[in-house]
Design a protein around this motif. Structure first.
Motif, mmCIF file in Angstrom:
data_model
loop_
_atom_site.group_PDB
_atom_site.id
_atom_site.type_symbol
_atom_site.label_atom_id
_atom_site.label_comp_id
_atom_site.label_asym_id
_atom_site.label_seq_id
_atom_site.Cartn_x
_atom_site.Cartn_y
_atom_site.Cartn_z
ATOM 1 N N THR A 1 26.880 -13.174 69.457
ATOM 2 C CA THR A 1 27.490 -13.965 68.391
ATOM 3 C C THR A 1 27.469 -13.231 67.057
ATOM 4 N N VAL A 2 26.346 -12.633 66.719
ATOM 5 C CA VAL A 2 26.239 -11.905 65.446
ATOM 6 C C VAL A 2 27.225 -10.739 65.414
ATOM 7 N N LEU A 3 27.329 -10.037 66.523
ATOM 8 C CA LEU A 3 28.281 -8.925 66.582
ATOM 9 C C LEU A 3 29.722 -9.433 66.461
ATOM 10 N N THR A 4 30.003 -10.554 67.099
ATOM 11 C CA THR A 4 31.343 -11.141 67.004
ATOM 12 C C THR A 4 31.652 -11.590 65.586
ATOM 13 N N GLU A 5 30.658 -12.162 64.909
ATOM 14 C CA GLU A 5 30.879 -12.609 63.533
ATOM 15 C C GLU A 5 31.106 -11.422 62.596
ATOM 16 N N LEU B 1 39.145 -9.530 77.015
ATOM 17 C CA LEU B 1 37.950 -10.203 77.541
ATOM 18 C C LEU B 1 38.263 -11.642 77.941
ATOM 19 N N LEU B 2 39.070 -12.314 77.119
ATOM 20 C CA LEU B 2 39.429 -13.701 77.417
ATOM 21 C C LEU B 2 40.253 -13.785 78.702
ATOM 22 N N ILE B 3 41.216 -12.883 78.849
ATOM 23 C CA ILE B 3 42.065 -12.878 80.046
ATOM 24 C C ILE B 3 41.232 -12.587 81.296
ATOM 25 N N CYS C 1 34.541 -16.597 72.794
ATOM 26 C CA CYS C 1 34.192 -17.979 72.438
ATOM 27 C C CYS C 1 33.752 -18.122 70.984
ATOM 28 N N GLN C 2 33.596 -17.004 70.269
ATOM 29 C CA GLN C 2 33.190 -17.068 68.862
ATOM 30 C C GLN C 2 34.171 -16.343 67.942
ATOM 31 N N PHE C 3 35.245 -15.820 68.483
ATOM 32 C CA PHE C 3 36.160 -15.002 67.682
ATOM 33 C C PHE C 3 37.195 -15.863 66.966
ATOM 34 N N LEU C 4 37.262 -15.719 65.644
ATOM 35 C CA LEU C 4 38.220 -16.436 64.800
ATOM 36 C C LEU C 4 38.199 -17.929 65.117
ATOM 37 N N ILE C 5 39.351 -18.473 65.517
ATOM 38 C CA ILE C 5 39.399 -19.875 65.942
ATOM 39 C C ILE C 5 39.350 -19.862 67.468
ATOM 40 N N ALA C 6 38.163 -20.011 68.011
ATOM 41 C CA ALA C 6 37.956 -19.816 69.446
ATOM 42 C C ALA C 6 38.745 -20.834 70.268
ATOM 43 N N VAL C 7 39.330 -20.354 71.358
ATOM 44 C CA VAL C 7 40.095 -21.237 72.246
ATOM 45 C C VAL C 7 39.260 -21.697 73.434
ATOM 46 N N VAL C 8 38.076 -21.115 73.603
ATOM 47 C CA VAL C 8 37.179 -21.541 74.683
ATOM 48 C C VAL C 8 35.820 -21.895 74.080
ATOM 49 N N PRO C 9 35.154 -22.908 74.628
ATOM 50 C CA PRO C 9 33.864 -23.346 74.081
ATOM 51 C C PRO C 9 32.706 -22.504 74.596
ATOM 52 N N HIS C 10 31.609 -22.515 73.848
ATOM 53 C CA HIS C 10 30.432 -21.755 74.284
ATOM 54 C C HIS C 10 29.401 -22.627 74.992
ATOM 55 N N GLU C 11 29.374 -23.915 74.682
ATOM 56 C CA GLU C 11 28.303 -24.777 75.183
ATOM 57 C C GLU C 11 28.186 -24.822 76.712
ATOM 58 N N PRO D 1 32.984 -27.925 62.939
ATOM 59 C CA PRO D 1 33.792 -26.704 63.136
ATOM 60 C C PRO D 1 33.323 -25.577 62.219
ATOM 61 N N PHE D 2 33.083 -24.427 62.804
ATOM 62 C CA PHE D 2 32.528 -23.311 62.040
ATOM 63 C C PHE D 2 33.597 -22.357 61.517
ATOM 64 N N TYR D 3 34.783 -22.369 62.152
ATOM 65 C CA TYR D 3 35.774 -21.342 61.826
ATOM 66 C C TYR D 3 36.238 -21.339 60.367
ATOM 67 N N PRO D 4 36.275 -22.487 59.652
ATOM 68 C CA PRO D 4 36.681 -22.392 58.238
ATOM 69 C C PRO D 4 35.750 -21.514 57.406
ATOM 70 N N PHE D 5 34.479 -21.486 57.782
ATOM 71 C CA PHE D 5 33.516 -20.687 57.018
ATOM 72 C C PHE D 5 33.724 -19.190 57.250
#
Length: 230
Positions: free
Chosen positions: A95-99, A36-38, A62-72, A148-152
């Protein structure tokens, strides 16, 4: 302590065997997100599309693990064409499905033998203890604010926090955040050029420090290998 108790303790410290099914699911999740990212990065047509399915699917990279692209910037872009509530609902659903995928993926990582030392770390144990004092509130604050949300994502798995409570915290924190973002984008309709600049700035801000740390660690490892080899 008896011999049987000692053996039982040792067995409990050994990470669970990871089945082939879990490995397959883990690999499939990573593959789909990367795909999807590619597709997103390589297709001008998709990046300029106004279809809500594109917004929904963009939530994954944009929400997977440590995202490399922003969502805003992307949410602000879609807010120019749709009502804030529409953008919010589509974004939150993705987002919920990705989480949920994040939780599953981190469970796989935590079960790896190479991760056992991290789980036994005293520092990690202290962080988990602090988190467990108010886990829902901690997730909610992190989800609503720009921190940053990814640590959680990692922490909830290490703390064995309920996936359903985690997803509820994500939903109730991300929904108002996304709505405010969409409301702003709908009201001011930021030009595409500015959004593109914002997109680039956020990518650099998030990824350059990580890349620098990775490069420094790589160089340190090379030096240590040369020292041992010499």
């Amino acid at each position: 302590m008896s011999l049987s108790d000692s053996n039982a303790k040792n067995r409990s410290d050994v990470p669970n065997h990871i089945s082939g099914r879990k490995k397959f699911i883990f690999g499939l999740e990573i593959f789909l997100i990367l795909l999807l990212l590619i597709i997103w990065l390589s297709s001008d047509t998709i990046r300029q599309s106004k279809h809500l399915i594109v917004l929904f699917l963009y939530s994954f990279p944009c929400q997977f693990l440590i995202a490399v692209v922003p969502h805003e910037p992307v949410y602000l872009y879609f807010s120019k064409f749709y009502a804030p509530i529409t953008v919010t609902l589509v974004s939150v659903a993705g987002t919920v499905l990705t989480e949920w995928l994040n939780y599953s993926t981190f469970q796989f990582i935590v079960d790896l033998k190479s991760f056992s030392k991290v789980k036994k770390s005293g520092f990690v144990g202290k962080i988990i203890d602090i988190f467990q004092k108010a886990p829902f509130l901690a997730i909610w604050v992190a989800g609503f604010t720009p921190v940053p949300f990814y640590p959680f994502r990692f922490l909830v798995v290490l703390a064995k926090y309920s996936v359903w409570k985690y997803l509820l915290a994500v939903f109730t924190s991300r929904a108002p955040r996304f709505f405010l973002l969409a409301l702003f984008g709908h009201a001011f309709k930021i030009p595409d050029l500015w959004l593109a600049i914002l997109f680039a700035v956020l990518i650099l801000t998030a990824n350059v420090p990580l890349a620098r740390k990775g490069w420094q660690k790589f160089r340190e490892n090379r030096k240590q290998k040369k020292i041992r080899g010499g």
